[in-house]
Motif scaffolding. Structure first.
Motif, PDB file in Angstrom:
ATOM      1  N   ALA B 378       0.835  -1.193   0.000  1.00 58.74           N
ATOM      2  CA  ALA B 378       0.000   0.000   0.000  1.00 58.74           C
ATOM      3  C   ALA B 378       0.871   1.243   0.000  1.00 58.74           C
ATOM      4  CB  ALA B 378      -0.916   0.001   1.213  1.00 58.74           C
ATOM      5  N   ARG B 379       1.950   1.185   0.769  1.00 53.62           N
ATOM      6  CA  ARG B 379       2.813   2.347   0.895  1.00 53.62           C
ATOM      7  C   ARG B 379       3.527   2.644  -0.413  1.00 53.62           C
ATOM      8  NH1 ARG B 379       6.951   1.716   5.559  1.00 53.62           N
ATOM      9  NH2 ARG B 379       8.191   0.700   3.966  1.00 53.62           N
ATOM     10  N   SER B 380       4.040   1.598  -1.060  1.00 48.33           N
ATOM     11  CA  SER B 380       4.851   1.864  -2.248  1.00 48.33           C
ATOM     12  C   SER B 380       4.013   1.964  -3.515  1.00 48.33           C
ATOM     13  CB  SER B 380       5.919   0.781  -2.397  1.00 48.33           C
ATOM     14  OG  SER B 380       5.296  -0.472  -2.524  1.00 48.33           O
ATOM     15  N   ASP B 381       2.877   1.247  -3.571  1.00 48.14           N
ATOM     16  CA  ASP B 381       2.162   1.160  -4.851  1.00 48.14           C
ATOM     17  C   ASP B 381       0.769   1.785  -4.878  1.00 48.14           C
ATOM     18  OD1 ASP B 381       4.288  -0.858  -4.853  1.00 48.14           O
ATOM     19  OD2 ASP B 381       3.531  -1.254  -6.883  1.00 48.14           O
ATOM     20  N   LEU B 382       0.186   2.067  -3.721  1.00 51.71           N
ATOM     21  CA  LEU B 382      -1.195   2.558  -3.756  1.00 51.71           C
ATOM     22  C   LEU B 382      -1.355   4.002  -3.303  1.00 51.71           C
ATOM     23  CD1 LEU B 382      -3.226  -0.546  -2.533  1.00 51.71           C
ATOM     24  CD2 LEU B 382      -2.843   0.253  -4.869  1.00 51.71           C
ATOM     25  N   ILE B 383      -0.395   4.504  -2.540  1.00 52.21           N
ATOM     26  CA  ILE B 383      -0.607   5.839  -1.982  1.00 52.21           C
ATOM     27  C   ILE B 383      -0.792   6.887  -3.080  1.00 52.21           C
ATOM     28  CG2 ILE B 383       0.682   7.730  -0.875  1.00 52.21           C
ATOM     29  CD1 ILE B 383       1.018   6.053   1.497  1.00 52.21           C
ATOM     30  N   TRP B 384      -0.024   6.777  -4.164  1.00 53.14           N
ATOM     31  CA  TRP B 384      -0.139   7.763  -5.243  1.00 53.14           C
ATOM     32  C   TRP B 384      -1.566   7.814  -5.786  1.00 53.14           C
ATOM     33  CZ3 TRP B 384      -1.866   6.446 -10.103  1.00 53.14           C
ATOM     34  CH2 TRP B 384      -1.888   5.071 -10.406  1.00 53.14           C
ATOM     35  N   PHE B 385      -2.189   6.644  -5.814  1.00 53.31           N
ATOM     36  CA  PHE B 385      -3.544   6.535  -6.336  1.00 53.31           C
ATOM     37  C   PHE B 385      -4.525   7.268  -5.427  1.00 53.31           C
ATOM     38  CE2 PHE B 385      -7.479   3.930  -6.606  1.00 53.31           C
ATOM     39  CZ  PHE B 385      -7.791   4.195  -7.930  1.00 53.31           C
ATOM     40  N   PHE B 386      -4.338   7.074  -4.132  1.00 55.11           N
ATOM     41  CA  PHE B 386      -5.201   7.760  -3.167  1.00 55.11           C
ATOM     42  C   PHE B 386      -4.960   9.259  -3.187  1.00 55.11           C
ATOM     43  CE2 PHE B 386      -5.951   3.515  -1.920  1.00 55.11           C
ATOM     44  CZ  PHE B 386      -7.197   3.518  -1.323  1.00 55.11           C
ATOM     45  N   LYS B 387      -3.714   9.646  -3.459  1.00 55.83           N
ATOM     46  CA  LYS B 387      -3.399  11.069  -3.595  1.00 55.83           C
ATOM     47  C   LYS B 387      -4.243  11.665  -4.711  1.00 55.83           C
ATOM     48  CE  LYS B 387       1.156  11.921  -1.777  1.00 55.83           C
ATOM     49  NZ  LYS B 387       2.537  12.214  -1.994  1.00 55.83           N
ATOM     50  N   HIS B 388      -4.280  10.934  -5.797  1.00 50.62           N
ATOM     51  CA  HIS B 388      -5.025  11.374  -6.962  1.00 50.62           C
ATOM     52  C   HIS B 388      -6.504  11.515  -6.626  1.00 50.62           C
ATOM     53  CE1 HIS B 388      -4.735  12.180 -11.172  1.00 50.62           C
ATOM     54  NE2 HIS B 388      -5.823  11.453 -11.405  1.00 50.62           N
ATOM     55  N   MET B 389      -7.061  10.543  -5.942  1.00 52.81           N
ATOM     56  CA  MET B 389      -8.487  10.578  -5.601  1.00 52.81           C
ATOM     57  C   MET B 389      -8.799  11.725  -4.655  1.00 52.81           C
ATOM     58  SD  MET B 389     -10.207   6.920  -5.444  1.00 52.81           S
ATOM     59  CE  MET B 389      -9.292   6.056  -4.217  1.00 52.81           C
ATOM     60  N   MET B 390      -7.865  11.977  -3.711  1.00 52.41           N
ATOM     61  CA  MET B 390      -8.113  13.048  -2.754  1.00 52.41           C
ATOM     62  C   MET B 390      -8.114  14.404  -3.446  1.00 52.41           C
ATOM     63  SD  MET B 390      -8.804  11.903   0.164  1.00 52.41           S
ATOM     64  CE  MET B 390      -8.596  13.208   1.347  1.00 52.41           C
ATOM     65  N   ASN B 391      -7.439  14.483  -4.589  1.00 53.42           N
ATOM     66  CA  ASN B 391      -7.383  15.756  -5.285  1.00 53.42           C
ATOM     67  C   ASN B 391      -8.629  16.013  -6.149  1.00 53.42           C
ATOM     68  OD1 ASN B 391      -5.112  17.314  -4.570  1.00 53.42           O
ATOM     69  ND2 ASN B 391      -3.812  15.700  -5.431  1.00 53.42           N
ATOM     70  N   SER B 392      -9.485  15.009  -6.288  1.00 53.72           N
ATOM     71  CA  SER B 392     -10.709  15.240  -7.052  1.00 53.72           C
ATOM     72  C   SER B 392     -11.843  15.553  -6.086  1.00 53.72           C
ATOM     73  CB  SER B 392     -11.041  14.003  -7.887  1.00 53.72           C
ATOM     74  OG  SER B 392     -11.902  13.162  -7.171  1.00 53.72           O
ATOM     75  N   LYS B 393     -12.574  16.613  -6.392  1.00 49.77           N
ATOM     76  CA  LYS B 393     -13.661  17.055  -5.509  1.00 49.77           C
ATOM     77  C   LYS B 393     -14.689  15.956  -5.320  1.00 49.77           C
ATOM     78  CE  LYS B 393     -13.788  22.026  -5.418  1.00 49.77           C
ATOM     79  NZ  LYS B 393     -13.276  22.757  -6.604  1.00 49.77           N
TER      80      LYS B 393
END
Lengths: 245, 495
Positions: B378-393
């Motif tokens: 999760a730390r190495s491969d998924l966090i970027w994805f969650f970052k992306h989702m958090m940036n969408s309203k």
């Protein structure tokens, strides 16, 4: 060669008197008994102990020395009952000390005497004042001082022996007049000592009926008393603390 | 009466270095100015307590620091005690031994002097000597007896300690002095040395007199005449600073010399890699070389990882090879000139980012839980994805609610601070969403029974309601307060 039988209490007393100063000691054996001389790692406290062969129920030894880990020995002596007798024997082949007590046998490894710190020369000191008091009184005085400070002044004023301790905020003074003491020889005496070391020393001295202190002005203190029912003698020497200006 | 010198005057020293150790300061070879300074300091102590109570003697190994300290004590007829790296040096032991020794007089009374020597003072060993450094500072500040600290590296010691003591630097011995000492030993031992033999030994030792004497003794065993051919001892390995090694690695013309540079440094491969990592961009200014160099470093790092996992330290040799020889071999041109290398920032950065890494890890734990993957993945491969989702309203609030994120975690994913308005809004909306869901759950499931589970929900509801003002610490307090209310315990202030 070394073989001895002794009451466990006497042996425990002997070990305790030395182990309060050092962890490892060299036992010097002669046909007449054994002696230990040791100085602590900081070179400020010295012990010299003699146990005559008549303290033992049986004692045979030729001249020699044994290096002993005192903590180890005192730990094992914890297994012995009070009135029990303990047999000590040197197994020369394996160079181990065999300890026997009511069915229990231990074989403990000895230390190379050369690896133990060199025995100190006992300095010849002529100290002007000397006080004899009961071990219990000595113990009480040290205990009283520990409540306020980590160092204590011992001195003689006329025929009064006084002890003073001064902490950051609190003070303690104990005067012992001639009739409270067993004996006193007046002289110019006033020296400061570390309670750390004194309290270790009175653990053994406190059990003796008579303790003799010899004091001088800014000089070491000599603490002499008997152990093992009078067939053994302990002499402590403690360097004074340097007073703050 | 000469002072009792422990460990020095033993019956029959076998080593010449011990046998010919100077007994008094005037016998000390090669440091005339230091002898004068030490004697002056010693005489100062005879008159009372001088201004400088503690000295630090520092310099390379084998050039006479410890000898000088003992010789001083012997000459002044002082008592001596020494603590060195073979003793354990925790705070309590230092306090007990060095503390007592430095506060108390000798068996000659309070005017008696005792020299307290703390050897290898720059070499306190982490956990084994826990608290030792601070205890030494205490002893230095309170000492009433002369105190000498001995160290190889002045700057490896705590700055508070350096300031509390007067430094005395021992410089490397010059060859002429060493030759004289060696010749005098030969005379006393009845050994005849041929032309150039002594000079060669002195040269090989690189200023370390103790090594030179040891080498001489090794060669002279069982012989009365020495010839140059008898010198079988190689030049001594000299310890180099890691900065010099950096220079040698980056400027090496072949793999071998780069490797050798690393051998002479006192750093393990897992430390050395940080040094090379830090300084590679300084050493290789050409971008292609830099990138090729980092490629080699990453190969080395793989081996370090294998060492860690398999606990097979034999793999260190491959790690070392890649990080030194590998890095040296990939460059396409020769680099010259002076480079300013610096110590690795890696450990410092780890310390500075600890708080941030803790947030990342707790977040990875939550993501892992929900996605059924390991925390590491999760730390190495998924966090970027969650970052992306958090940036969408559209998704931010849903995601925050689903993962029950706290403001710090939301801020981490948005790359801002927890105090910003954006974070606050998302957090509050997420909390409302959670609350609504819980209420819905109670409506659906709550009707069946009024036993414990419902009470538990009730409690959580209290918590969430109180949580609306957005501060992470407050709900707990409110919760306790509301608990207190239900107890109906009146307080004195109610009357």
């Amino acid at each position: 060669m070394f073989k001895a039988i002794i009451e466990s209490e006497k042996l425990k007393e002997t070990i305790e008197a030395v182990s309060s100063i050092v962890d490892e000691a060299k036992l010097n054996l002669t046909p007449d008994g054994l002696t230990i001389r040791a100085v602590d790692p900081a070179n400020v406290a010295m012990v010299s102990l003699t146990i005559k062969s008549n303290a033992f129920e049986e004692f045979t030894a030729t001249d020699g020395e044994l290096g002993v880990d005192l903590n180890r020995l005192s730990d094992i002596m914890g297994m012995a009952e009070k009135a029990e007798t303990v047999e000590l024997e040197l197994d020369e082949e394996s160079h181990k000390l065999v300890i026997r007590m009511s069915g229990l046998t231990y074989k403990i490894a000895l230390l190379d005497p050369a690896s133990i710190r060199k025995e100190p020369k006992i300095p010849q000191l002529e100290l002007p004042a000397s006080i004899t008091l009961s071990g219990n009184d000595m113990k009480r005085a040290v205990k009283a001082a520990e409540k306020v400070s980590d160092h204590i002044t011992m001195g003689v004023d006329g025929e009064t022996f006084y002890l003073e301790a001064e902490g950051d905020s609190d003070r303690m003074r104990l005067d012992m007049l001639k009739d409270q003491l067993i004996g006193i020889k007046s002289g110019d005496a006033h020296s400061l000592f570390s309670l750390d070391y004194l309290s270790d020393m009175v653990k053994s001295a406190g059990k003796a009926n008579e303790v003799t202190l010899e004091l001088g002005k800014d000089f070491p203190v000599k603490i002499n008393f008997q152990i093992a029912g009078g067939s053994g003698e302990v002499n402590y020497l403690l360097a004074p603390r340097i007073e703050s200006d | 009466m000469p002072a009792i010198v422990i460990g020095l005057m033993n019956a029959k020293p076998l080593e010449w270095a011990e046998k010919y150790r100077p007994r008094v300061l005037t016998e000390l070879a090669g440091h005339p100015n230091i002898v004068k300074e030490l004697l002056g300091w010693g005489q100062g102590w005879e008159k009372g307590i001088p201004k400088d109570r503690a000295l630090i003697l520092y310099g390379k190994p084998g050039i006479g620091k410890t000898s000088a300290a003992f010789a001083l004590a012997n000459q002044m007829e002082w008592d001596v005690i020494e603590l060195n790296a073979s003793d354990q040096r925790t705070a309590s032991i230092i306090q007990k031994v060095a503390g007592s020794a430095s506060m108390m007089g000798t068996f000659d009374g309070t005017s008696g002097r005792r020299l307290v020597i703390l050897d290898e003072a720059d070499n306190l060993h982490g956990n084994y000597d826990r608290g030792g450094a601070r205890a030494i500072i205490n002893v230095v500040k309170n000492t009433k007896q002369p105190l000498i600290l001995i160290a190889n590296e002045f700057y490896d010691m705590d700055s508070a300690l350096r300031l509390a003591c007067k430094p005395v630097q021992f410089r490397v011995m010059n060859n002429t002095t060493m030759v004289n000492v060696l010749k005098s030993i030969c005379r006393q031992e009845g050994v005849m040395a041929g032309v150039g033999v002594i000079e060669q030994i002195a040269d090989n030792a690189g200023g370390d007199l103790r090594s030179a004497i040891n080498d001489l003794q090794a060669i002279a065993i069982g012989k009365h005449e020495l010839d140059v051919d008898d010198i079988v001892t190689a030049p001594r390995d000299t310890r180099e600073t890691v900065f010099r090694a950096m220079d040698k690695i980056f400027k090496a013309s072949d793999m071998r010399s780069a490797q050798e540079a690393a051998w002479h440094v006192d750093e393990s491969p897992d430390n050395l890699i940080n040094w090379i990592d830090e300084n590679l961009p300084v050493g290789y200014t050409d971008e292609r070389d830099m990138s090729a160099g980092f490629c080699q470093l990453s190969r080395a790092d793989q081996f370090l990882g294998r060492v860690r996992i398999r606990q097979n330290y034999r793999l260190w040799r491959y790690a070392s090879l890649f990080m030194t020889g590998g890095v040296a071999a990939v460059k396409t041109r020769n680099y010259t000139g002076y480079n300013k290398y610096q110590a690795p920032q890696f450990w410092k950065k780890l310390g500075q980012t600890r708080a941030k890494r803790n947030i990342r890890d707790s977040l990875a734990g939550k993501i892992g839980g929900i996605c059924h993957v390991s925390k590491r993945y999760a730390r190495s491969d998924l966090i970027w994805f969650f970052k992306h989702m958090m940036n969408s309203k559209e998704h931010a609030v849903d995601v925050a609610a689903e993962l029950e994120m706290n403001p710090d975690e939301i801020a981490f994913l948005l790359d801002t601070k927890a105090s910003t308005k954006k974070v606050k809004t998302i957090y509050e909306s997420a909390q409302q969403l959670i609350q609504a869901r819980v209420e819905h759950d109670i409506e659906v499931f709550g009707g069946f029974t009024h036993t414990a589970p419902v009470d538990e929900h009730q409690l959580e509801l209290d918590l969430i309601e109180a949580d609306n003002n957005g501060d992470a610490d407050e709900p707990l307090e409110d919760n306790i307060a509301s608990k207190g209310d239900t107890k109906n315990q009146s307080s004195l202030f109610d009357f």
